[in-house]
Write a protein that holds these residues in place. Sequence first.
Motif, mmCIF file in Angstrom:
data_model
loop_
_atom_site.group_PDB
_atom_site.id
_atom_site.type_symbol
_atom_site.label_atom_id
_atom_site.label_comp_id
_atom_site.label_asym_id
_atom_site.label_seq_id
_atom_site.Cartn_x
_atom_site.Cartn_y
_atom_site.Cartn_z
ATOM 1 N N GLU A 1 0.835 -1.207 0.000
ATOM 2 C CA GLU A 1 0.000 0.000 0.000
ATOM 3 C C GLU A 1 0.872 1.260 0.000
ATOM 4 O OE1 GLU A 1 -3.212 2.179 2.924
ATOM 5 O OE2 GLU A 1 -3.047 0.001 3.011
ATOM 6 N N THR A 2 1.900 1.271 0.827
ATOM 7 C CA THR A 2 2.807 2.417 0.888
ATOM 8 C C THR A 2 3.560 2.581 -0.426
ATOM 9 O OG1 THR A 2 3.061 2.128 3.272
ATOM 10 C CG2 THR A 2 4.750 3.430 2.152
ATOM 11 N N LEU A 3 4.036 1.479 -0.993
ATOM 12 C CA LEU A 3 4.753 1.562 -2.273
ATOM 13 C C LEU A 3 3.844 2.094 -3.379
ATOM 14 C CD1 LEU A 3 6.845 -1.715 -2.120
ATOM 15 C CD2 LEU A 3 7.747 0.624 -2.127
ATOM 16 N N LEU A 4 2.588 1.633 -3.410
ATOM 17 C CA LEU A 4 1.650 2.147 -4.417
ATOM 18 C C LEU A 4 1.408 3.639 -4.234
ATOM 19 C CD1 LEU A 4 -1.010 -0.699 -4.720
ATOM 20 C CD2 LEU A 4 0.610 0.065 -6.468
ATOM 21 N N TRP A 5 1.300 4.085 -2.992
ATOM 22 C CA TRP A 5 1.100 5.504 -2.721
ATOM 23 C C TRP A 5 2.306 6.310 -3.205
ATOM 24 C CZ3 TRP A 5 3.641 9.128 0.296
ATOM 25 C CH2 TRP A 5 2.996 10.358 0.408
ATOM 26 N N LEU A 6 3.516 5.844 -2.859
ATOM 27 C CA LEU A 6 4.732 6.537 -3.289
ATOM 28 C C LEU A 6 4.845 6.582 -4.809
ATOM 29 C CD1 LEU A 6 7.223 5.105 -0.649
ATOM 30 C CD2 LEU A 6 6.603 7.524 -0.912
ATOM 31 N N LEU A 7 4.510 5.480 -5.467
ATOM 32 C CA LEU A 7 4.557 5.461 -6.932
ATOM 33 C C LEU A 7 3.513 6.394 -7.523
ATOM 34 C CD1 LEU A 7 5.116 1.654 -7.569
ATOM 35 C CD2 LEU A 7 6.767 3.512 -7.938
ATOM 36 N N GLY A 8 2.370 6.492 -6.863
ATOM 37 C CA GLY A 8 1.335 7.414 -7.327
ATOM 38 C C GLY A 8 1.760 8.867 -7.208
ATOM 39 N N VAL A 9 2.466 9.187 -6.152
ATOM 40 C CA VAL A 9 2.919 10.563 -5.924
ATOM 41 C C VAL A 9 4.135 10.903 -6.778
ATOM 42 C CG1 VAL A 9 3.907 12.131 -4.186
ATOM 43 C CG2 VAL A 9 1.978 10.654 -3.577
ATOM 44 N N TYR A 10 5.113 9.984 -6.853
ATOM 45 C CA TYR A 10 6.400 10.295 -7.477
ATOM 46 C C TYR A 10 6.663 9.569 -8.790
ATOM 47 C CZ TYR A 10 7.584 12.408 -3.016
ATOM 48 O OH TYR A 10 7.600 13.200 -1.909
ATOM 49 N N GLY A 11 5.829 8.609 -9.170
ATOM 50 C CA GLY A 11 6.117 7.723 -10.292
ATOM 51 C C GLY A 11 6.465 8.395 -11.599
ATOM 52 N N CYS B 1 13.993 6.164 -10.923
ATOM 53 C CA CYS B 1 14.549 5.051 -10.158
ATOM 54 C C CYS B 1 14.013 5.101 -8.728
ATOM 55 C CB CYS B 1 16.080 5.160 -10.150
ATOM 56 S SG CYS B 1 16.943 3.809 -9.325
ATOM 57 N N VAL B 2 13.764 3.938 -8.152
ATOM 58 C CA VAL B 2 13.438 3.817 -6.732
ATOM 59 C C VAL B 2 14.599 3.072 -6.089
ATOM 60 C CG1 VAL B 2 11.886 2.812 -5.014
ATOM 61 C CG2 VAL B 2 10.948 3.816 -7.108
ATOM 62 N N ALA C 1 14.050 -7.387 -1.745
ATOM 63 C CA ALA C 1 13.918 -7.959 -3.089
ATOM 64 C C ALA C 1 12.445 -8.025 -3.507
ATOM 65 C CB ALA C 1 14.557 -9.345 -3.134
ATOM 66 N N ARG C 2 11.560 -8.425 -2.593
ATOM 67 C CA ARG C 2 10.127 -8.482 -2.921
ATOM 68 C C ARG C 2 9.579 -7.086 -3.222
ATOM 69 N NH1 ARG C 2 10.113 -12.536 0.935
ATOM 70 N NH2 ARG C 2 9.450 -11.168 2.623
ATOM 71 N N CYS C 3 10.003 -6.095 -2.445
ATOM 72 C CA CYS C 3 9.540 -4.725 -2.685
ATOM 73 C C CYS C 3 10.014 -4.225 -4.044
ATOM 74 C CB CYS C 3 10.024 -3.794 -1.575
ATOM 75 S SG CYS C 3 9.145 -3.966 -0.010
ATOM 76 N N ALA C 4 11.242 -4.550 -4.411
ATOM 77 C CA ALA C 4 11.769 -4.120 -5.704
ATOM 78 C C ALA C 4 10.986 -4.758 -6.850
ATOM 79 C CB ALA C 4 13.250 -4.456 -5.811
ATOM 80 N N LEU C 5 10.655 -6.019 -6.716
ATOM 81 C CA LEU C 5 9.848 -6.679 -7.748
ATOM 82 C C LEU C 5 8.464 -6.052 -7.831
ATOM 83 C CD1 LEU C 5 10.808 -10.426 -7.292
ATOM 84 C CD2 LEU C 5 11.338 -8.942 -9.240
ATOM 85 N N PHE C 6 7.896 -5.688 -6.688
ATOM 86 C CA PHE C 6 6.593 -5.030 -6.672
ATOM 87 C C PHE C 6 6.664 -3.702 -7.417
ATOM 88 C CE2 PHE C 6 3.312 -2.320 -4.914
ATOM 89 C CZ PHE C 6 2.189 -3.150 -4.975
#
Length: 160
Positions: free
Chosen positions: A50-60, A65-66, A79-84
């Motif tokens: 959920e946090t990663l989706l929010w960050l991608l929505g704001v900054y994507g 690069c993340v 590693a799982r977060c990077a794949l997400f």
Amino acid sequence: MLRCASYDVVFSEIPGEVTLALNLSNCPNRCPGCHSPHLREDIGQPLDEETLLWLLGVYGNSVTCVCFMGGDAGQEEVARCALFVKRHAPAGMKTAWYSGCDRWPEAAEKGGFDYVKIGSWRQESGALDDPRTNQRLYRLQDAGREDITHLFWKNRKKTN
């Protein structure tokens, strides 16, 4: 569980990239002279999908690069977060991991990372922009790992 203590858009962590740097807490490395000793504590917001989706929505659309800064206590989670991120970010988004480990983290092969930095902080050796550094930045490609640490040295000469 990974926790993100802070994040910021940075321009110097990965050469040629506008990077969203996620500062992960609970660092086990305890490097003498560390510039972020507060990240030794288990602090911050859980870094979940959920946090990663929010960050991608704001900054994507503003970053290329993340970068996961730390996370050595939860390498498989990094590693799982990077794949997400790879699955949910705009096309072409790169991922990076700044590990403070002196050995190659096995989980780096599982995350689909474009860049991985390894190496503990050693004040006498300096950071990546110092030719004496013990740290190394690799670009991962189909053909393997390419050490691109020298790009920092080249950029340093241009700015000094």
